[in-house]
Write a protein that holds these residues in place. Structure first.
Motif, short mmCIF file in Angstrom:
data_model
loop_
_atom_site.label_atom_id
_atom_site.label_comp_id
_atom_site.label_asym_id
_atom_site.label_seq_id
_atom_site.Cartn_x
_atom_site.Cartn_y
_atom_site.Cartn_z
N LEU B 300 13.02 -22.34 -66.98
CA LEU B 300 13.55 -23.66 -67.35
C LEU B 300 15.06 -23.62 -67.60
O LEU B 300 15.74 -24.63 -67.46
N ILE B 301 15.57 -22.45 -68.00
CA ILE B 301 16.99 -22.35 -68.35
C ILE B 301 17.89 -22.71 -67.16
O ILE B 301 18.96 -23.28 -67.34
N THR B 302 17.42 -22.39 -65.97
CA THR B 302 18.23 -22.73 -64.79
C THR B 302 17.65 -23.93 -64.03
O THR B 302 18.37 -24.59 -63.28
N ARG B 304 16.48 -26.68 -65.37
CA ARG B 304 16.62 -27.91 -66.12
C ARG B 304 17.98 -27.95 -66.81
O ARG B 304 18.43 -26.92 -67.31
#
Lengths: 312, 312
Positions: B300-302, B304
């Motif tokens: 999700l860090i990249t 979103r």
């Protein structure tokens, strides 16, 4: 505007190797009642709360299985679930889980369950970052063989609507990794519940030992601040089977400030009434992710596992 | 085994709007000499060190351009480069950069340059996380219009072999994001140089003001600890054109401990001799990325940018 929730960090002192599970459940029930009597709506217990921290020994399969739960609630723990429901208090509890999947394969997880005030299970989190080592390392005065006992949780870091807000979980070593908080932050988390067992002696580098309390606060306070979330960190502390573990359980605000703290190393409840809307002061200003994050420059975080220095 | 490096945080007090650039360079040279006299091999100056912090005003294009450098070194700053080379001291300096690219397009960056002891430029970092706002927000007592002045650096967070180790840079607001440190950590960074200008009054939420020093330490100490790196954070502090900014410049060890600190809010040098090999105690134990990181759960860090809560 306030979305107040009264939360308790229910810290435990040591659990001896031969302490009957019924006696441990007695202690959990006592902590639950104490917390409920002080108005708590959600009570957070430590990691592997039902037993001694058995990864300090390297046990064979037969020996280790006595520390695992095959059902939750099980025969001994049902009493805790019943009492929580009777009191109308939710809780989160860490335990060693023996799980048989749909294909009949057995898995061992380091697990934390979240139970609503009506006694229903909301969510089950399985520890993602398994610290320590796989084998028996005889040079150590005691083992930290979590990688012998547990496989990493396959589901990652979820966030669930519960207790009037968005709740996530993490366990012990997970709290040292900023990705843990960020993945939940990207799901809007407002309250993260973290149980831990942290030996004060760290064999690979004992010069870190005196910093254990500082590091514990550092990672949870920064995780709280950088994601605009409350964090509840709950220890099993004190001297257990000759090994001393960090206590210092605390509840952190999105400001990074400690709003409640256990001061003993034994069974103790720290309570705080927190306003989940206070998270907005960070989520909607400095850490407005949608406005300010730059994920196009974060790619190494998922593309790479280990560090790779540039060519000299 | 020691890879000792003597580093200086060369904090600056206020720079007035009408202070001639030559006078500012006089101050930088004085700080450089002071640091060199105390054995420093690398001197770190603040963000936008050559001018007042002009984003506190909303200026039109003609007015703003006097604050930008079109070359580095330029006519006024060459003296600093020459003196550093003469003394055999490297440095890092923040400035507003007007850059014309190969297609003839002009860009405005908030930039920090790293210069080796022989006077050659090692690297140029352009601030990635641009805080504040784009327009003129008249409700504020003063502006923080960085997003009016600067576009984000297109190159992200690099790491370079220099000064006997692996050096990275970040600027001001970059230091509040754990991704900043992690992306450099994944390139093996051992020393991160960070200049900042941080007004003590934060108009969107003044209840954070009294926590400015705490938050400053929290993000740099956790970034250092969680990546096993030294961090040098250097302020332009004091009351500048009526606006008070955080000083508190410091050098942080990979343990998260402060090893040197400025105690005034003015021009001041804090020096520490650091052993870059000390980073190993963290990189090769608790934070052995290759052994312990779980990037499959970080997606999700990249994927979103903003937070997206789960469905209710």
């Amino acid at each position: 505007m306030a979305r107040n929730l009264t939360v308790a960090a229910a810290q435990m002192g040591p659990v001896a190797k031969d302490e009957p599970k019924a006696a441990v459940v007695d202690r959990l029930v006592a902590l639950l009642r104490e917390a409920a009597g002080r108005g708590s709506e959600l009570v957070v217990f430590p990691e592997l709360a039902l037993t001694t921290f058995f990864p300090r020994w390297f046990l064979d399969d037969d020996e280790m299985l006595r520390y695992f739960e095959t059902e939750m609630p099980g025969p001994e723990t049902k009493r805790l679930f019943d009492e929580a429901k009777r009191l109308g208090v939710g809780f989160s509890l860490g335990f060693a889980e023996l799980h048989t999947d749909d294909d009949g394969v057995t898995h061992r997880y380091n697990t934390q369950v979240l139970v609503e005030r009506d006694g229903t299970e909301v969510a089950r989190f399985r520890k993602v970052h398994i610290p320590g080592h796989e084998g028996n390392e005889e040079w150590r005065p005691f083992q930290h063989a979590e990688r012998h006992y547990f496989e990493p949780g396959p589901d990652g870091f979820g966030v669930w609507w519960a207790f009037g807000g968005l709740v996530g979980m993490a366990i012990c070593n997970d709290r040292r990794w900023p990705e843990t908080y960020r993945v939940m932050g990207l799901q809007g988390v407002e309250l993260i519940l973290i149980g831990y067992n942290t030996p004060l002696f760290y064999a690979p580098d004992p010069q870190q030992d005196a910093l254990a309390g500082f590091h514990n606060d550092l990672v949870m306070a920064s995780g709280a601040y950088q994601n605009g979330t409350f964090v509840v960190g709950v220890a099993k502390g004190g001297i257990e089977e000759g090994v001393e573990s960090l206590a210092q359980s605390a509840i952190y605000a999105p400001s990074g400030q400690v709003v409640a703290r256990c001061v003993t190393t034994g069974d103790e409840v720290a309570v705080a009434t927190i306003d989940l809307d206070f998270t907005r002061f960070y989520k909607e200003t400095l850490f407005d992710f949608d406005r300010y994050r730059m994920p196009e420059h974060y790619r190494l975080i998922t593309e790479r596992r280990g560090a790779e220095p540039p060519a000299e």
